[in-house]
Motif scaffolding. Structure first.
Motif, PDB file in Angstrom:
ATOM      1  N   ALA A 135       1.839 -10.890  20.965  1.00 12.54           N
ATOM      2  CA  ALA A 135       1.085 -12.142  20.803  1.00 12.54           C
ATOM      3  C   ALA A 135       1.832 -13.351  21.356  1.00 12.54           C
ATOM      4  N   GLN A 136       3.153 -13.325  21.268  1.00 13.68           N
ATOM      5  CA  GLN A 136       3.914 -14.507  21.691  1.00 13.68           C
ATOM      6  C   GLN A 136       3.806 -14.730  23.201  1.00 13.68           C
ATOM      7  N   ILE A 137       4.030 -13.668  23.950  1.00 17.41           N
ATOM      8  CA  ILE A 137       4.005 -13.837  25.411  1.00 17.41           C
ATOM      9  C   ILE A 137       2.583 -14.169  25.884  1.00 17.41           C
ATOM     10  N   SER A 138       1.578 -13.622  25.203  1.00 23.86           N
ATOM     11  CA  SER A 138       0.201 -13.942  25.610  1.00 23.86           C
ATOM     12  C   SER A 138      -0.124 -15.403  25.335  1.00 23.86           C
ATOM     13  N   GLY A 181      13.143 -12.355  29.290  1.00 27.66           N
ATOM     14  CA  GLY A 181      12.236 -13.465  28.977  1.00 27.66           C
ATOM     15  C   GLY A 181      12.376 -14.604  29.973  1.00 27.66           C
ATOM     16  N   PHE A 182      11.430 -15.548  29.863  1.00 29.72           N
ATOM     17  CA  PHE A 182      11.414 -16.706  30.772  1.00 29.72           C
ATOM     18  C   PHE A 182      11.968 -17.951  30.080  1.00 29.72           C
ATOM     19  N   GLY A 183      12.117 -17.859  28.751  1.00 28.58           N
ATOM     20  CA  GLY A 183      12.531 -19.039  27.999  1.00 28.58           C
ATOM     21  C   GLY A 183      11.307 -19.839  27.551  1.00 28.58           C
ATOM     22  N   GLY A 184      10.374 -19.141  26.895  1.00 26.43           N
ATOM     23  CA  GLY A 184       9.193 -19.816  26.349  1.00 26.43           C
ATOM     24  C   GLY A 184       8.164 -20.175  27.405  1.00 26.43           C
ATOM     25  N   ALA A 185       7.111 -20.867  26.930  1.00 28.74           N
ATOM     26  CA  ALA A 185       5.992 -21.213  27.816  1.00 28.74           C
ATOM     27  C   ALA A 185       6.451 -22.114  28.957  1.00 28.74           C
ATOM     28  N   LEU A 218       6.317  -7.660  39.038  1.00 27.49           N
ATOM     29  CA  LEU A 218       6.009  -7.149  37.693  1.00 27.49           C
ATOM     30  C   LEU A 218       7.146  -7.542  36.758  1.00 27.49           C
ATOM     31  N   SER A 219       6.778  -8.158  35.638  1.00 24.95           N
ATOM     32  CA  SER A 219       7.795  -8.640  34.700  1.00 24.95           C
ATOM     33  C   SER A 219       7.822  -7.810  33.422  1.00 24.95           C
ATOM     34  N   PHE A 220       9.035  -7.428  33.011  1.00 25.26           N
ATOM     35  CA  PHE A 220       9.230  -6.697  31.751  1.00 25.26           C
ATOM     36  C   PHE A 220      10.056  -7.556  30.799  1.00 25.26           C
ATOM     37  N   SER A 234      -0.838   3.173  12.072  1.00 25.72           N
ATOM     38  CA  SER A 234      -0.889   2.887  13.500  1.00 25.72           C
ATOM     39  C   SER A 234      -1.370   1.463  13.739  1.00 25.72           C
ATOM     40  N   LYS A 235      -0.900   0.900  14.856  1.00 32.71           N
ATOM     41  CA  LYS A 235      -1.507  -0.352  15.337  1.00 32.71           C
ATOM     42  C   LYS A 235      -2.740   0.025  16.142  1.00 32.71           C
ATOM     43  N   ASN A 236      -3.706  -0.841  16.203  1.00 34.05           N
ATOM     44  CA  ASN A 236      -4.876  -0.538  17.033  1.00 34.05           C
ATOM     45  C   ASN A 236      -4.551  -0.887  18.486  1.00 34.05           C
ATOM     46  N   LEU A 245       2.584  -9.945  33.964  1.00 39.97           N
ATOM     47  CA  LEU A 245       3.360  -9.739  32.739  1.00 39.97           C
ATOM     48  C   LEU A 245       3.019  -8.343  32.256  1.00 39.97           C
ATOM     49  N   GLY A 246       4.019  -7.478  32.218  1.00 44.27           N
ATOM     50  CA  GLY A 246       3.746  -6.062  31.957  1.00 44.27           C
ATOM     51  C   GLY A 246       4.296  -5.575  30.628  1.00 44.27           C
ATOM     52  N   GLY A 247       4.779  -4.345  30.651  1.00 44.17           N
ATOM     53  CA  GLY A 247       5.225  -3.707  29.409  1.00 44.17           C
ATOM     54  C   GLY A 247       4.186  -2.720  28.909  1.00 44.17           C
ATOM     55  N   THR A 250       0.076  -7.584  29.123  1.00 44.58           N
ATOM     56  CA  THR A 250       0.979  -7.150  28.046  1.00 44.58           C
ATOM     57  C   THR A 250       0.193  -6.416  26.963  1.00 44.58           C
ATOM     58  N   HIS A 251       0.940  -5.855  26.045  1.00 46.99           N
ATOM     59  CA  HIS A 251       0.359  -5.064  24.952  1.00 46.99           C
ATOM     60  C   HIS A 251      -0.474  -5.982  24.040  1.00 46.99           C
ATOM     61  N   PRO A 252      -1.574  -5.460  23.475  1.00 48.68           N
ATOM     62  CA  PRO A 252      -2.408  -6.310  22.610  1.00 48.68           C
ATOM     63  C   PRO A 252      -1.650  -6.921  21.422  1.00 48.68           C
TER      64      PRO A 252
HETATM   65  P1  NAP Z   1       6.153 -10.851  22.187  1.00 51.02           P
HETATM   66  O1  NAP Z   1       6.588 -10.916  20.762  1.00 51.02           O
HETATM   67  O2  NAP Z   1       4.792 -11.306  22.514  1.00 51.02           O
HETATM   68  O3  NAP Z   1       7.150 -11.668  23.114  1.00 51.02           O
HETATM   69  C1  NAP Z   1       8.444 -12.066  22.696  1.00 51.02           C
HETATM   70  C2  NAP Z   1       9.181 -12.622  23.890  1.00 51.02           C
HETATM   71  O4  NAP Z   1       9.525 -11.581  24.792  1.00 51.02           O
HETATM   72  C3  NAP Z   1       8.354 -13.584  24.713  1.00 51.02           C
HETATM   73  O5  NAP Z   1       8.339 -14.872  24.148  1.00 51.02           O
HETATM   74  C4  NAP Z   1       9.069 -13.506  26.052  1.00 51.02           C
HETATM   75  O6  NAP Z   1      10.298 -14.207  25.998  1.00 51.02           O
HETATM   76  C5  NAP Z   1       9.449 -12.049  26.123  1.00 51.02           C
HETATM   77  N1  NAP Z   1       8.450 -11.243  26.835  1.00 51.02           N
HETATM   78  C6  NAP Z   1       7.445 -10.495  26.320  1.00 51.02           C
HETATM   79  N2  NAP Z   1       6.786  -9.830  27.279  1.00 51.02           N
HETATM   80  C7  NAP Z   1       7.390 -10.166  28.443  1.00 51.02           C
HETATM   81  C8  NAP Z   1       7.201  -9.798  29.796  1.00 51.02           C
HETATM   82  N3  NAP Z   1       6.238  -8.919  30.134  1.00 51.02           N
HETATM   83  N4  NAP Z   1       8.019 -10.327  30.728  1.00 51.02           N
HETATM   84  C9  NAP Z   1       9.005 -11.188  30.384  1.00 51.02           C
HETATM   85  N5  NAP Z   1       9.239 -11.577  29.122  1.00 51.02           N
HETATM   86  C10 NAP Z   1       8.451 -11.065  28.159  1.00 51.02           C
HETATM   87  O7  NAP Z   1       6.348  -9.379  22.755  1.00 51.02           O
HETATM   88  P2  NAP Z   1       6.742  -8.029  22.001  1.00 51.02           P
HETATM   89  O8  NAP Z   1       5.671  -7.674  21.057  1.00 51.02           O
HETATM   90  O9  NAP Z   1       8.161  -8.125  21.552  1.00 51.02           O
HETATM   91  O10 NAP Z   1       6.640  -7.032  23.234  1.00 51.02           O
HETATM   92  C11 NAP Z   1       7.618  -7.066  24.248  1.00 51.02           C
HETATM   93  C12 NAP Z   1       7.108  -6.294  25.450  1.00 51.02           C
HETATM   94  O11 NAP Z   1       6.848  -4.956  25.070  1.00 51.02           O
HETATM   95  C13 NAP Z   1       5.826  -6.873  26.034  1.00 51.02           C
HETATM   96  O12 NAP Z   1       6.003  -6.977  27.429  1.00 51.02           O
HETATM   97  C14 NAP Z   1       4.751  -5.873  25.655  1.00 51.02           C
HETATM   98  O13 NAP Z   1       3.786  -5.737  26.670  1.00 51.02           O
HETATM   99  C15 NAP Z   1       5.538  -4.587  25.426  1.00 51.02           C
HETATM  100  N6  NAP Z   1       5.007  -3.760  24.334  1.00 51.02           N
HETATM  101  C16 NAP Z   1       4.807  -4.312  23.106  1.00 51.02           C
HETATM  102  C17 NAP Z   1       4.302  -3.533  22.087  1.00 51.02           C
HETATM  103  C18 NAP Z   1       4.029  -4.099  20.720  1.00 51.02           C
HETATM  104  O14 NAP Z   1       3.500  -3.369  19.878  1.00 51.02           O
HETATM  105  N7  NAP Z   1       4.332  -5.367  20.463  1.00 51.02           N
HETATM  106  C19 NAP Z   1       4.016  -2.172  22.329  1.00 51.02           C
HETATM  107  C20 NAP Z   1       4.242  -1.642  23.592  1.00 51.02           C
HETATM  108  C21 NAP Z   1       4.740  -2.444  24.596  1.00 51.02           C
HETATM  109  P3  NAP Z   1      10.409 -15.710  26.521  1.00 51.02           P
HETATM  110  O15 NAP Z   1       9.712 -16.557  25.511  1.00 51.02           O
HETATM  111  O16 NAP Z   1      11.874 -15.946  26.609  1.00 51.02           O
HETATM  112  O17 NAP Z   1       9.728 -15.761  27.866  1.00 51.02           O
END
Ligand code: NAP
Length: 253
Positions: free
Chosen positions: A79-82, A51-55, A31-33, A195-197, A8-10, A74-76
């Motif tokens: 929180a949802q995907i973690s 997304g995958f559609g939840g857990a 690698l999943s985005f 800033s976020k940490n 799980l990337g990003g 994934t990014h710290p």
């Molecule tokens: P999030 O709130 O934790 O996740 C929301 C939903 O996005 C998850 O429930 C999942 O959908 C989908 N998702 C998140 N990461 C995924 C992945 N790597 N592959 C497939 N589906 C993913 O995430 P977020 O904060 O919106 O961040 C989204 C992405 O951006 C993450 O991959 C993260 O690493 C990256 N990112 C985030 C930040 C930040 O500050 N939050 C900063 C830089 C990069 P489903 O429930 O449908 O599976």
């Protein structure tokens, strides 16, 4: 023997890890985005977007695809995907490892106000109009609509329409150099940085620049994640994966 790894990337670490594993015959990596960034820089290795559609969806994806390991890189603040990764690992029996970069630590000379979330960060700006540099990501911007008295310089990766009355957008993708950050903060007469940490090396220079210029930083703490096996380096992930290659029958631990 080859094992299938879902990453799980990003993040830059997720991408780097996938690149390293793609060159290693022991691993078959995907690698999943999430697909949040409009201008996704697609890697030259197997990847998917969305997304995958939840857990439960993630658990099914792991089982249907025959994955033997799951790495949450994934990014710290994602929180949802973690949390989903922890649930999906429990549901599917696929072992999970979280790769979490260390948080930035306050250094001598830093003037940080550490707050627990974005709502607290907005309150910490105060009632008097200030010139604020916002580097919190586009999804967090709505929180600042309740403090329209400030003048914001907003830096994001994607272009977007700002809904703040006194705000200007700067689109840029790190890494950022200290000299450029110093010049930016001075030119824009920034009084506060939010800033976020994140802990990312590529975006640390803004904090050094703020330190040098005596600019206070409102630092948003990381969300608490459900417990999971966690490491902070790529080498540790590779060692963990290698242990699953040697012991394939341990699936489900
Ligand atoms: P999030 O709130 O934790 O996740 C929301 C939903 O996005 C998850 O429930 C999942 O959908 C989908 N998702 C998140 N990461 C995924 C992945 N790597 N592959 C497939 N589906 C993913 O995430 P977020 O904060 O919106 O961040 C989204 C992405 O951006 C993450 O991959 C993260 O690493 C990256 N990112 C985030 C930040 C930040 O500050 N939050 C900063 C830089 C990069 P489903 O429930 O449908 O599976």
């Amino acid at each position: 023997m080859t094992i299938k790894v879902l990453i799980l990337g990003g993040t830059s670490e997720g991408r780097l890890l996938a690149e390293r594993l793609a060159d290693d015959a022991r691993f078959d990596v995907l690698l999943s985005f999430a697909g949040r960034t409009e201008n996704l820089q697609r890697p030259e290795l197997p990847h998917r977007v969305g997304g995958f559609g939840g857990a439960q969806g993630l658990a099914s994806f792991l089982l249907d695809g025959g994955y033997q390991t799951l790495v949450d890189a994934t990014h710290p603040f994602a929180a949802q995907i973690s949390a989903n990764a922890v649930d999906a690992a429990a549901q599917s029996g696929v072992p999970l490892l979280r790769l979490m970069r260390p948080a930035w630590q306050k250094q001598e000379g830093d003037n940080w106000l550490e707050v627990r979330d974005m709502a607290q960060a907005v309150l910490a700006l105060g009632t008097e109009p200030r010139r604020v540099f916002l580097t919190v990501g586009k999804l967090e911007l709505p929180a600042f609509e309740s403090a329209p008295q400030h003048t914001y310089l907003v830096r994001t990766i994607d272009t977007l329409t700002l809904r703040l009355p006194h705000a200007r957008l700067l689109t840029a993708r790190g890494p950022f150099a200290l000299a450029d950050e110093l010049a930016l903060l001075e030119r824009e007469r920034i009084e506060l940085l939010v800033s976020k940490n994140a802990g990312t090396k590529a975006t640390y220079a803004k904090l050094e620049a703020a330190r040098q210029l005596g600019i206070p930083v409102i630092m948003v703490a990381r969300p608490t994640l459900p417990a999971a096996a966690e490491v902070s380096t790529l080498a540790e992930v590779e060692a963990w994966l290698a242990s699953h290659v040697q012991l394939p029958s341990r699936r489900g631990e």
